[in-house]
Design an enzyme around this catalytic site. Structure first.
Site, PDB file in Angstrom:
ATOM      1  N   HIS A  79      -0.828  29.594   1.040  1.00 15.33           N
ATOM      2  CA  HIS A  79       0.315  28.840   0.491  1.00 15.33           C
ATOM      3  C   HIS A  79       1.635  29.463   0.969  1.00 15.33           C
ATOM      4  O   HIS A  79       2.540  28.763   1.421  1.00 15.33           O
ATOM      5  CB  HIS A  79       0.272  28.812  -1.035  1.00 15.33           C
ATOM      6  CG  HIS A  79       1.505  28.198  -1.625  1.00 15.33           C
ATOM      7  ND1 HIS A  79       1.671  26.839  -1.759  1.00 15.33           N
ATOM      8  CD2 HIS A  79       2.657  28.761  -2.059  1.00 15.33           C
ATOM      9  CE1 HIS A  79       2.866  26.593  -2.264  1.00 15.33           C
ATOM     10  NE2 HIS A  79       3.491  27.734  -2.458  1.00 15.33           N
ATOM     11  N   HIS A  84       5.064  27.985   3.419  1.00 12.00           N
ATOM     12  CA  HIS A  84       6.508  28.207   3.315  1.00 12.00           C
ATOM     13  C   HIS A  84       7.181  28.699   4.601  1.00 12.00           C
ATOM     14  O   HIS A  84       8.262  28.231   4.953  1.00 12.00           O
ATOM     15  CB  HIS A  84       6.803  29.302   2.268  1.00 12.00           C
ATOM     16  CG  HIS A  84       6.758  28.827   0.845  1.00 12.00           C
ATOM     17  ND1 HIS A  84       7.825  28.233   0.227  1.00 12.00           N
ATOM     18  CD2 HIS A  84       5.779  28.893  -0.089  1.00 12.00           C
ATOM     19  CE1 HIS A  84       7.508  27.952  -1.035  1.00 12.00           C
ATOM     20  NE2 HIS A  84       6.268  28.331  -1.254  1.00 12.00           N
ATOM     21  N   GLU A 110       9.284  23.291  -2.662  1.00  7.61           N
ATOM     22  CA  GLU A 110       7.848  23.088  -2.939  1.00  7.61           C
ATOM     23  C   GLU A 110       7.371  21.667  -2.620  1.00  7.61           C
ATOM     24  O   GLU A 110       6.291  21.484  -2.081  1.00  7.61           O
ATOM     25  CB  GLU A 110       7.530  23.410  -4.402  1.00  7.61           C
ATOM     26  CG  GLU A 110       7.668  24.894  -4.761  1.00  7.61           C
ATOM     27  CD  GLU A 110       6.579  25.773  -4.149  1.00  7.61           C
ATOM     28  OE1 GLU A 110       5.549  25.259  -3.674  1.00  7.61           O
ATOM     29  OE2 GLU A 110       6.789  27.002  -4.145  1.00  7.61           O
ATOM     30  N   SER A 121       0.633  22.776   2.148  1.00  9.68           N
ATOM     31  CA  SER A 121      -0.592  23.575   1.972  1.00  9.68           C
ATOM     32  C   SER A 121      -1.676  22.844   1.186  1.00  9.68           C
ATOM     33  O   SER A 121      -2.749  23.400   0.978  1.00  9.68           O
ATOM     34  CB  SER A 121      -0.261  24.925   1.316  1.00  9.68           C
ATOM     35  OG  SER A 121       0.246  24.735   0.000  1.00  9.68           O
TER      36      SER A 121
END
Ligand code: FE2
Length: 248
Positions: A125, A130, A171, A190
């Site tokens: 993740h 990111h 996010e 993700s």
């Protein structure tokens, strides 16, 4: 340790080293499976900046990233570092790191029986989701500014509102490119399930509006019902500036 990390005080107890040699062949195989499951969809539906960032920071499909190697490529581009931490950080430590262009990065990797979802972020993740966006100069500036603003806020309600800005950009952000909605938020990048839901038209896609975002409640445990699309990353940079003025 990188020199900027030496300046961290609140986050200092959470900093660790990544023991890259300790990852087993099975762990690298899990990483390879995770990446190969995501890439066909992302090549079509991720924003171009994410795909460019993936190449620029040298992520590979077959091995778990060595953060020192990632940072050698990322640092000269935008000054960001993927900095290994022991797990979830308290908000003040998290914001201190963002304000210093240090992205708190977990080093553990989920096991094969939870490929789609982990309740806590892992290196898949954090790095796959990111870090490629941190190679983009405007996104890089936005994220640092976001951290600076939050690091100064003490009011719980204002921090909750800023948390929504993070949620609907970093996010679960989407961007319109070439007439299509493309993904850039790590929670989408993700997750095959969350991305597929967006691609199939599940959530209502609204034009990005800072006031609406600051008021928009969300549930972590459900598919997102509403997302906010920007037309360029300048919009989220400006949003962080405006949020600073409104919440100061
Ligand atoms: Fe995240």
């Amino acid at each position: 340790m990188n020199p900027q990390a030496a300046l961290l005080t609140v986050a200092e107890p959470y900093l660790i080293q990544q023991d890259w040699a300790a990852y087993t062949p099975e762990k690298h195989a899990v990483w390879a499976e995770l990446v190969s499951r995501r890439m066909p969809q992302l090549r079509q539906h991720a924003c171009q900046e994410y795909l460019d960032g993936f190449e620029q920071i040298g992520l590979r499909e077959d091995t778990i990233p060595n953060l020192a190697e990632v940072n050698k490529r990322l640092g000269p581009r935008t000054g960001w570092n993927a900095t290994p931490v022991s797990g979830f950080l308290p908000p003040d430590a998290f914001f201190e790191m963002l304000a210093a262009r240090q992205f708190p990065t977990t080093t553990w990797l989920r096991s094969r029986d939870s490929l789609e979802y982990t309740p806590e972020p892992d290196i898949f993740h954090d790095v796959f989701g990111h870090v490629p966006m941190h190679a983009h100069p405007v996104f890089a500036d936005f994220l640092q500014h976001y951290g600076k603003v939050c690091a100064r806020l003490k009011d719980k309600d204002k921090l909750e509102r800023m948390g929504r800005l993070f949620w609907f950009t970093v996010e679960f952000g989407v961007i319109r490119q070439n007439g299509q909605v493309k993904l850039y938020g790590s929670g989408l990048i993700s997750s095959h399930g969350e991305s597929s839901y967006v691609i199939q038209g599940g959530p209502e896609i609204r034009d990005f509006n800072l006031d609406q975002v600051l008021d928009q409640q969300f549930l972590v445990s459900e598919m997102q019902k509403v997302l906010y699309a920007v037309d360029s990353f300048d919009q989220i940079y400006e949003a962080a500036q405006q949020a600073e003025e409104r919440l100061a």
